[in-house]
Design an enzyme around this catalytic site. Structure first.
Site, PDB file in Angstrom:
ATOM      1  N   ASN A 167     -11.512 -24.926  58.642  1.00 22.21           N
ATOM      2  CA  ASN A 167     -10.757 -23.691  59.948  1.00 22.21           C
ATOM      3  C   ASN A 167     -11.594 -22.463  59.860  1.00 22.21           C
ATOM      4  O   ASN A 167     -11.911 -21.926  60.869  1.00 22.21           O
ATOM      5  CB  ASN A 167      -9.432 -23.706  59.613  1.00 22.21           C
ATOM      6  N   GLU A 265      -3.954 -21.487  48.191  1.00 19.86           N
ATOM      7  CA  GLU A 265      -3.367 -21.009  49.514  1.00 19.86           C
ATOM      8  C   GLU A 265      -3.285 -22.337  50.326  1.00 19.86           C
ATOM      9  O   GLU A 265      -4.139 -22.853  50.840  1.00 19.86           O
ATOM     10  CB  GLU A 265      -4.796 -20.120  49.882  1.00 19.86           C
ATOM     11  N   CYS A 299      -3.749 -20.728  58.797  1.00 16.89           N
ATOM     12  CA  CYS A 299      -2.558 -21.031  58.165  1.00 16.89           C
ATOM     13  C   CYS A 299      -1.287 -19.930  58.421  1.00 16.89           C
ATOM     14  O   CYS A 299      -0.351 -19.780  58.106  1.00 16.89           O
ATOM     15  CB  CYS A 299      -2.733 -21.137  56.687  1.00 16.89           C
ATOM     16  N   GLU A 476      -5.420 -13.653  47.346  1.00 14.85           N
ATOM     17  CA  GLU A 476      -6.448 -13.557  47.704  1.00 14.85           C
ATOM     18  C   GLU A 476      -6.902 -12.143  48.523  1.00 14.85           C
ATOM     19  O   GLU A 476      -6.027 -11.772  49.160  1.00 14.85           O
ATOM     20  CB  GLU A 476      -7.531 -14.831  48.652  1.00 14.85           C
TER      21      GLU A 476
HETATM   22  P1  NAP Z   1      -7.300 -30.964  53.116  1.00 18.96           P
HETATM   23  O1  NAP Z   1      -7.297 -32.553  53.228  1.00 18.96           O
HETATM   24  O2  NAP Z   1      -6.307 -30.241  52.156  1.00 18.96           O
HETATM   25  O3  NAP Z   1      -8.632 -30.452  53.020  1.00 18.96           O
HETATM   26  C1  NAP Z   1      -8.937 -29.101  52.576  1.00 18.96           C
HETATM   27  C2  NAP Z   1     -10.379 -29.220  51.665  1.00 18.96           C
HETATM   28  O4  NAP Z   1      -9.748 -29.980  50.454  1.00 18.96           O
HETATM   29  C3  NAP Z   1     -11.607 -29.955  52.097  1.00 18.96           C
HETATM   30  O5  NAP Z   1     -12.595 -29.233  51.338  1.00 18.96           O
HETATM   31  C4  NAP Z   1     -11.332 -31.350  51.539  1.00 18.96           C
HETATM   32  O6  NAP Z   1     -12.538 -31.954  51.413  1.00 18.96           O
HETATM   33  C5  NAP Z   1     -10.755 -31.004  50.200  1.00 18.96           C
HETATM   34  N1  NAP Z   1      -9.945 -32.216  49.712  1.00 18.96           N
HETATM   35  C6  NAP Z   1      -9.205 -33.061  50.358  1.00 18.96           C
HETATM   36  N2  NAP Z   1      -8.664 -34.003  49.413  1.00 18.96           N
HETATM   37  C7  NAP Z   1      -9.183 -33.731  48.358  1.00 18.96           C
HETATM   38  C8  NAP Z   1      -8.912 -34.365  47.072  1.00 18.96           C
HETATM   39  N3  NAP Z   1      -8.097 -35.354  46.672  1.00 18.96           N
HETATM   40  N4  NAP Z   1      -9.513 -33.552  45.973  1.00 18.96           N
HETATM   41  C9  NAP Z   1     -10.184 -32.523  46.064  1.00 18.96           C
HETATM   42  N5  NAP Z   1     -10.372 -32.046  47.372  1.00 18.96           N
HETATM   43  C10 NAP Z   1     -10.004 -32.580  48.393  1.00 18.96           C
HETATM   44  O7  NAP Z   1      -6.848 -30.512  54.696  1.00 18.96           O
HETATM   45  P2  NAP Z   1      -7.061 -31.385  55.773  1.00 18.96           P
HETATM   46  O8  NAP Z   1      -6.719 -32.876  55.654  1.00 18.96           O
HETATM   47  O9  NAP Z   1      -8.263 -30.909  56.421  1.00 18.96           O
HETATM   48  O10 NAP Z   1      -5.831 -30.631  56.976  1.00 18.96           O
HETATM   49  C11 NAP Z   1      -4.519 -31.306  57.049  1.00 18.96           C
HETATM   50  C12 NAP Z   1      -3.556 -30.178  57.049  1.00 18.96           C
HETATM   51  O11 NAP Z   1      -3.885 -29.297  56.005  1.00 18.96           O
HETATM   52  C13 NAP Z   1      -3.590 -29.054  58.232  1.00 18.96           C
HETATM   53  O12 NAP Z   1      -2.930 -29.624  59.188  1.00 18.96           O
HETATM   54  C14 NAP Z   1      -2.931 -28.001  57.694  1.00 18.96           C
HETATM   55  O13 NAP Z   1      -1.562 -27.938  57.862  1.00 18.96           O
HETATM   56  C15 NAP Z   1      -3.363 -27.853  56.352  1.00 18.96           C
HETATM   57  N6  NAP Z   1      -4.704 -26.989  56.372  1.00 18.96           N
HETATM   58  C16 NAP Z   1      -4.434 -25.731  55.874  1.00 18.96           C
HETATM   59  C17 NAP Z   1      -5.448 -24.730  55.848  1.00 18.96           C
HETATM   60  C18 NAP Z   1      -5.090 -23.525  55.211  1.00 18.96           C
HETATM   61  O14 NAP Z   1      -5.910 -22.359  55.760  1.00 18.96           O
HETATM   62  N7  NAP Z   1      -4.252 -23.187  54.508  1.00 18.96           N
HETATM   63  C19 NAP Z   1      -6.627 -25.110  56.068  1.00 18.96           C
HETATM   64  C20 NAP Z   1      -6.949 -26.357  56.337  1.00 18.96           C
HETATM   65  C21 NAP Z   1      -6.154 -27.294  56.582  1.00 18.96           C
HETATM   66  P3  NAP Z   1     -12.941 -33.043  52.635  1.00 18.96           P
HETATM   67  O15 NAP Z   1     -12.986 -32.315  53.815  1.00 18.96           O
HETATM   68  O16 NAP Z   1     -14.385 -33.522  51.996  1.00 18.96           O
HETATM   69  O17 NAP Z   1     -12.044 -33.986  52.840  1.00 18.96           O
END
Ligand code: NAP
Ligand code: MG
Length: 496
Positions: A167, A265, A299, A476
């Site tokens: 994001n 976070e 977030c 952070e």
């Molecule tokens: P996510 O799966 O948690 O992805 C965030 C980061 O973690 C990406 O770099 C992703 O890499 C990595 N990641 C995913 N699975 C991992 C694993 N098993 N081991 C290590 N790293 C891993 O988030 P998302 O699926 O894109 O989004 C889903 C939900 O997360 C959103 O709807 C939201 O609620 C939440 N979210 C929150 C924030 C925030 O700012 N707090 C930001 C994004 C999402 P890849 O992209 O390569 O999979």
């Protein structure tokens, strides 16, 4: 998640910007431009192929950790040297603001003006930690105590793993990387696979300064493969992650064996409370700015709007009027206020929150029924306002992460506090009232790491930001964000 491809379609990322002339990862001062496979990065608004990047894996991640570990074994650079690097990065980011903003919009989809804002926000972290590096200076404790002279040193945490979401491709990394460099750590960075180009561009800038060779390493590819190597390796002493609570829990579990320090976070479920003495226009403006930034994919996005029942009708009328004028489209077009959602999964989640709310009796007072595109891009979601939200609705229980405002009414302050706290999350909260005594009561009662009053303001580099409860751990930004990357060491020397 990376979708590996072998399609013949070629792309020319350097035509987007010279900062992308080496599309790949970066380990120990060298670019890694080839992998056994590649993955595509596409514009979420148009589907245009922006770049093919190498899928790096176990071997490359181990190499990155090894070179980072070697870097932290060397003498820790002086505070002056570290501040100098931070200020050079500030300068480079400022000089390349337009190119970087375009790259963010192309791969993430947000309006160009928001991308520029993201760069300014990211710059703030490098500047703030550089300006405040003195807090890491060794401190002598007045004594002698127990026959010794005591000093406290802030040692670097060591090798750190930084994992960032899609994001805010630059800002979420800036918070971590600026603190890591300031604290004297060496980083292994894994950006989100949907938005890695901003990092590629950043590394082409980092390459121009005299950072130690293994100080900042960039690894691209499958998150689970790269993650597992980072989590399991004992040399990595801290993981700083921004993303979903689900992955946060997984990191917690997988890092348990090596007892790493964690800075997580995670998701939020922000309450936005408008009391009957609030300035309605101010609250509406703040809600619109907060909620539709990054298409609601932040977030700190207001997820549960509670409006006092005496002003609910007036508030809703003013809000709907404004929401109807918001233009959704390609972030490169000048009047776009909301870009596309990042992917189909997000579109479906947001659609599900709306349909679930309508089924449970909510009313859609702005927005139209979402129509899911057949193709894999252009997930534009109509800005929506729902009234009559209830605690059992998905939209109130989970983070919607889309441009949907879900509203409920309340009568008393006590009721508002209980409703706001009735979540496992505790990241951001927003309160609108003119009553100062009430502000103090609310701040003491709301279990959220960030509370904005009469403002939709989001975090700033100068103040610590992070979650209570299951929104994460660690902070952070602020001095706290720099100390997060340090291990305090006490040295007691006998007086004679
Ligand atoms: P996510 O799966 O948690 O992805 C965030 C980061 O973690 C990406 O770099 C992703 O890499 C990595 N990641 C995913 N699975 C991992 C694993 N098993 N081991 C290590 N790293 C891993 O988030 P998302 O699926 O894109 O989004 C889903 C939900 O997360 C959103 O709807 C939201 O609620 C939440 N979210 C929150 C924030 C925030 O700012 N707090 C930001 C994004 C999402 P890849 O992209 O390569 O999979
Ligand atoms: Mg995920």
């Amino acid at each position: 998640m990376v979708k590996k491809t072998s399609s013949k379609t070629t792309s020319n990322p350097s035509s987007i910007s010279p900062l992308l002339s080496r599309p790949g990862g970066f380990i120990g001062g060298k670019w890694v431009l080839k992998g056994e496979q590649t993955f595509d990065v596409r514009n979420p608004a148009t589907g245009e192929l922006l770049a093919k990047l190498p899928v790096m894996g176990v071997k490359e991640t181990e190499a990155a950790i090894a070179v980072a570990a070697e870097t932290v074994r060397q003498a820790t650079p002086s505070l002056e040297a570290r501040a100098g690097w931070l200020f050079k990065i500030v300068q480079l980011l400022k000089e390349n603001r337009e190119d970087l903003a375009r790259i963010i919009t192309l791969e993430q989809g947000k309006p160009l003006d928001e991308s520029r804002g993201e760069i300014d926000y990211a710059v703030g972290f490098f500047q703030f930690f550089g300006d405040n590096i003195e807090v890491l200076r060794e401190r002598r404790i007045a004594g002698p105590i127990r026959g010794c002279c005591w000093t406290v040193h802030h040692r670097p945490a060591g090798v750190v793993g930084l994992i960032t979401p899609w994001n805010f491709p630059l800002a979420m990394l800036a918070k971590k990387l600026a603190a890591a460099i300031g604290a004297g750590c060496a980083s292994v960075v894994k950006p989100a696979s949907m938005t890695p180009l901003t990092c590629v561009a950043l590394w082409s800038l980092l390459e121009r300064i005299d950072l130690p060779k293994g100080c900042a390493n960039l690894v691209l590819g499958s998150s689970s493969t790269i993650g597992e190597v980072i989590f399991r390796d004992d040399r990595v002493r801290l993981i700083s992650f921004t993303g979903s609570t689900e992955v946060g829990r997984l990191i917690f579990a997988q890092s348990a064996n090596s007892l790493k320090r964690l800075s997580l976070e995670l998701g939020g479920n922000a309450p936005f409370i408008v009391f009957d003495d609030a300035a309605i226009e101010q609250a509406v403006n703040a809600l619109i700015a907060n909620k539709f930034r990054c298409a609601g994919q932040t977030c700190v996005s207001a997820n549960r709007v509670y409006v006092h029942r005496d002003i609910h009708a007036a508030f809703t009328e003013a809000l709907v009027e404004r929401v109807k004028q918001i233009k959704v489209g390609n972030g490169l077009e000048p009047d776009t206020k909301i870009g596309p959602l990042i992917n189909r999964e997000s579109f479906r989640k947001v659609s599900k929150h709306v349909s679930d709310a309508l089924r449970h009796g909510a009313k859609r007072v702005a927005g139209t029924a979402p129509v899911e595109p057949k193709q894999d891009w252009g997930f534009f979601f109509p800005p929506t306002v729902l009234t009559g939200a209830k605690p059992e609705m998905l939209a109130f229980r989970e983070e919607t992460f889309g441009p949907v405002i879900s509203m409920a009414t309340f009568r008393t302050e006590k009721e508002a506090i209980a409703a706001a706290n009735s979540t496992q999350y505790g990241l951001a909260s927003f309160v609108f009232t003119k009553d100062q005594a009430r502000v103090e009561r609310m701040a003491a009662s709301l279990y959220f790491g960030h509370m904005a009053v009469n403002s939709g303001v989001s975090p700033t580099p100068e103040a610590p930001f992070g979650g209570f409860k299951q929104s994460g751990m660690g902070r952070e930004g602020g001095i706290e964000g720099l100390l997060e990357f340090c291990e305090p060491q006490s040295v007691a020397m006998a007086n004679d």
